[in-house]
Write an enzyme that holds these catalytic residues in place. Structure first.
Site, PDB file in Angstrom:
ATOM      1  N   HIS A  41       0.824  -1.208   0.000  1.00 46.87           N
ATOM      2  CA  HIS A  41       0.000   0.000   0.000  1.00 46.87           C
ATOM      3  C   HIS A  41       0.860   1.262   0.000  1.00 46.87           C
ATOM      4  O   HIS A  41       0.651   2.185  -0.803  1.00 46.87           O
ATOM      5  CB  HIS A  41      -0.930  -0.001   1.217  1.00 46.87           C
ATOM      6  CG  HIS A  41      -1.798   1.214   1.306  1.00 46.87           C
ATOM      7  ND1 HIS A  41      -1.433   2.340   2.026  1.00 46.87           N
ATOM      8  CD2 HIS A  41      -2.987   1.512   0.727  1.00 46.87           C
ATOM      9  CE1 HIS A  41      -2.376   3.258   1.909  1.00 46.87           C
ATOM     10  NE2 HIS A  41      -3.326   2.791   1.124  1.00 46.87           N
ATOM     11  N   ARG A 203     -12.642   2.376 -11.261  1.00 41.87           N
ATOM     12  CA  ARG A 203     -12.860   1.072 -10.623  1.00 41.87           C
ATOM     13  C   ARG A 203     -13.845   1.235  -9.476  1.00 41.87           C
ATOM     14  O   ARG A 203     -13.661   2.071  -8.594  1.00 41.87           O
ATOM     15  CB  ARG A 203     -11.533   0.508 -10.090  1.00 41.87           C
ATOM     16  CG  ARG A 203     -11.684  -0.878  -9.464  1.00 41.87           C
ATOM     17  CD  ARG A 203     -10.350  -1.412  -8.964  1.00 41.87           C
ATOM     18  NE  ARG A 203      -9.880  -0.684  -7.782  1.00 41.87           N
ATOM     19  CZ  ARG A 203      -8.702  -0.897  -7.203  1.00 41.87           C
ATOM     20  NH1 ARG A 203      -7.875  -1.803  -7.718  1.00 41.87           N
ATOM     21  NH2 ARG A 203      -8.340  -0.229  -6.136  1.00 41.87           N
ATOM     22  N   CYS A 414      -3.178  -2.237 -15.514  1.00 38.25           N
ATOM     23  CA  CYS A 414      -3.123  -1.119 -14.584  1.00 38.25           C
ATOM     24  C   CYS A 414      -2.357  -1.462 -13.319  1.00 38.25           C
ATOM     25  O   CYS A 414      -2.380  -0.699 -12.359  1.00 38.25           O
ATOM     26  CB  CYS A 414      -4.537  -0.629 -14.241  1.00 38.25           C
ATOM     27  SG  CYS A 414      -5.559  -1.879 -13.442  1.00 38.25           S
TER      28      CYS A 414
END
Length: 488
Positions: A41, A203, A414
């Site tokens: 992350h 998304r 992506c």
């Protein structure tokens, strides 16, 4: 945040980060974590922000009570100076002088040569209007991934998001989502304006719900007070949502199937924003991406919701849009032909596809993957350079199978591999339409795409398309699965 607002330059130092750290990450000059790897992350978000970041500093030990961390016999306390070198991974004690890089005329000339040669488009992963504007400055030709979950942590949005998750009925969920609708709509308007004329792939919400919930007793009490319910009830509901393995749990399309009102709200925000900016003369090209699909029936159900909301919002307004999915699980790659019947585009989420193919957590891999590379068990960290032999076969097969069922299927990638030159060469060979990466990696991707075109020749995509057309019999299809990465 408080220190940064007071004018201090701050480095955020944590064991690891999660989406609810987004405010601190925005405020920080640099980020340092003990855990994580190339696609953790902290690494992914920092790249998107263009911030210096070092992850996987496993020697760090933390003492939360003392607000300090240590490595060996060296201890750093809150308020001490650190210098983080994101290129080498070094952490230096004290304040080291730095120089701000500049992009000159030579850079722009080189990029113009690259753009003349490359055949693949280059998009950016961007979640905010400012990210989108930065991506355009670096030459991005659209947004390949807009992660809507990052929008939910701004200001009062997290309170409404938590109310939605902890709601006991569909009506209560809709009331909470009604608070989020205008906020999401405003975000999308800003992104569409920044990308005037270029496609924007949005998304739908992807992370497991636990990432949005209050964690500490203090957060639970604060939420309970604002929501006018007891802390004990909030604690019980939070515990109910706890999952043993949340990254493989109730997330992605599974949220949309269970709570279709989430898909309804996000879709409505997208199309209302599109209609608003189109009325001002902005050319908008929204692409709605459903994440974590493993079966064609999932996508078919979500597509029904999306098209219904589009019809309600747009009416006779002519705004072309596309519905597609992220191929990020092995089963989705294996069933790509069936899924393509309900999708106008595929976007490979190679971060999760690598994670689920290898069975390796991308957040924990730094503890052992470097040793694998050192011993020659693996040539490269598969989260940095795409694994052609395994993950690459799935990418090829899904591309060819998808296009064999839908000849005009648009295919991109992506994941963070979209900014790696060796991976980009493979995507060019496979015949992908575009790569998408963090805004600050766009120049690298543009150059790598041109190099791939020069090395492989302009006939690469034609060769790949011929392979698809040959896949008319079962024997031919099995041959495609075993085909080498190079179409030559």
């Amino acid at each position: 945040e408080t220190r940064a607002k007071a004018g201090d330059k701050v480095v955020l130092v944590r064991i690891e980060t999660s989406p609810d750290d987004i405010h601190g990450m925005h405020a920080a000059e640099g980020i340092l974590t003990a855990r994580g790897g190339m696609t953790s992350h902290a690494a992914v978000v920092a790249r998107g922000m263009g911030k210096c970041c070092v992850v996987g500093a496993t020697a760090l030990l933390f003492d939360d009570d003392a607000a300090s961390c240590s490595a060996g016999d060296i201890t750093v306390n809150e308020g001490d100076w650190l210098t983080v070198d994101g290129t080498s991974g070094r952490i230096l004690l004290g304040q080291v002088a730095t120089v701000e890089p500049e992009l000159g005329d030579d850079f722009h000339l080189l990029m113009s040569w690259a753009d003349e040669i490359r055949t693949m488009r280059v998009r950016a992963n961007a979640d905010t209007p400012s990210d989108a504007a930065a991506a355009r400055e670096f030459g991005a030709e659209g947004i390949g991934l807009c992660r809507t979950e990052h929008m939910f942590f701004e200001g009062d949005r997290i309170q409404a998001m938590r109310e939605m998750i902890l709601a006991q009925t569909a009506d209560d969920r809709r009331r909470a989502l009604d608070k989020l609708l205008p906020m999401q709509r405003a975000d999308f308007e800003g992104i569409f304006r920044a990308m005037d004329g270029f496609p924007v792939t949005v998304r739908l919400v992807d992370p497991p719900l636990h990432e949005f919930l209050p964690r500490t007793a203090e957060e639970i009490d604060l939420f309970a007070e604002k929501a006018a319910i007891s802390s004990a009830l909030v604690t019980r509901i939070v515990e109910k949502h706890r999952e043993s393995n949340p990254m493989l749990g109730h997330r992605g399309v599974r949220l949309g199937i269970t709570y279709p009102e989430i898909t309804e709200m996000q879709t409505r925000a997208i199309f209302e924003a599109a209609a608003a900016v189109a009325a001002d003369g902005v050319k908008v090209r929204p692409e709605i991406m459903v994440p974590l699909v493993v079966d064609a029936n999932e996508l078919a159900r979500q597509r029904e919701v999306i098209t219904r909301i589009a019809s309600e919002v747009l009416g006779k307004v002519d705004i072309p849009y596309m519905v597609g999915t992220m191929i990020e699980l092995p089963r989705a790659a294996l069933l790509a032909g069936e899924i393509a019947q309900h999708a106008e585009f595929f976007s490979f989420g190679t971060n999760d596809l690598t994670q689920t193919t290898f069975g390796i957590s991308r957040d924990d891999a730094a503890t052992f993957l470097p040793r694998y590379v050192e011993l020659g068990i693996l040539d490269d960290d598969p989260f940095q350079v795409l694994d052609r032999d395994g993950v690459g076969q799935l990418v090829q097969m899904a591309t060819w199978e998808g296009r064999s069922h839908r000849s005009d299927l648009k295919v991109g990638i992506c994941g963070e591999h979209g900014g790696d030159p060796r991976s980009i060469e493979f995507f060019h060979e496979t015949g992908l339409d575009y790569v998408s990466c963090s805004p600050f990696r766009v120049p690298i991707a543009r150059l790598a795409a041109a190099q791939a075109a020069l090395r492989n020749g302009a006939s690469t995509r034609k060769v790949a398309e011929k392979r698809v057309h040959r896949a008319e019999s079962r024997d031919a299809e099995s041959t495609l699965v075993r085909a080498s990465p190079s179409p030559a």
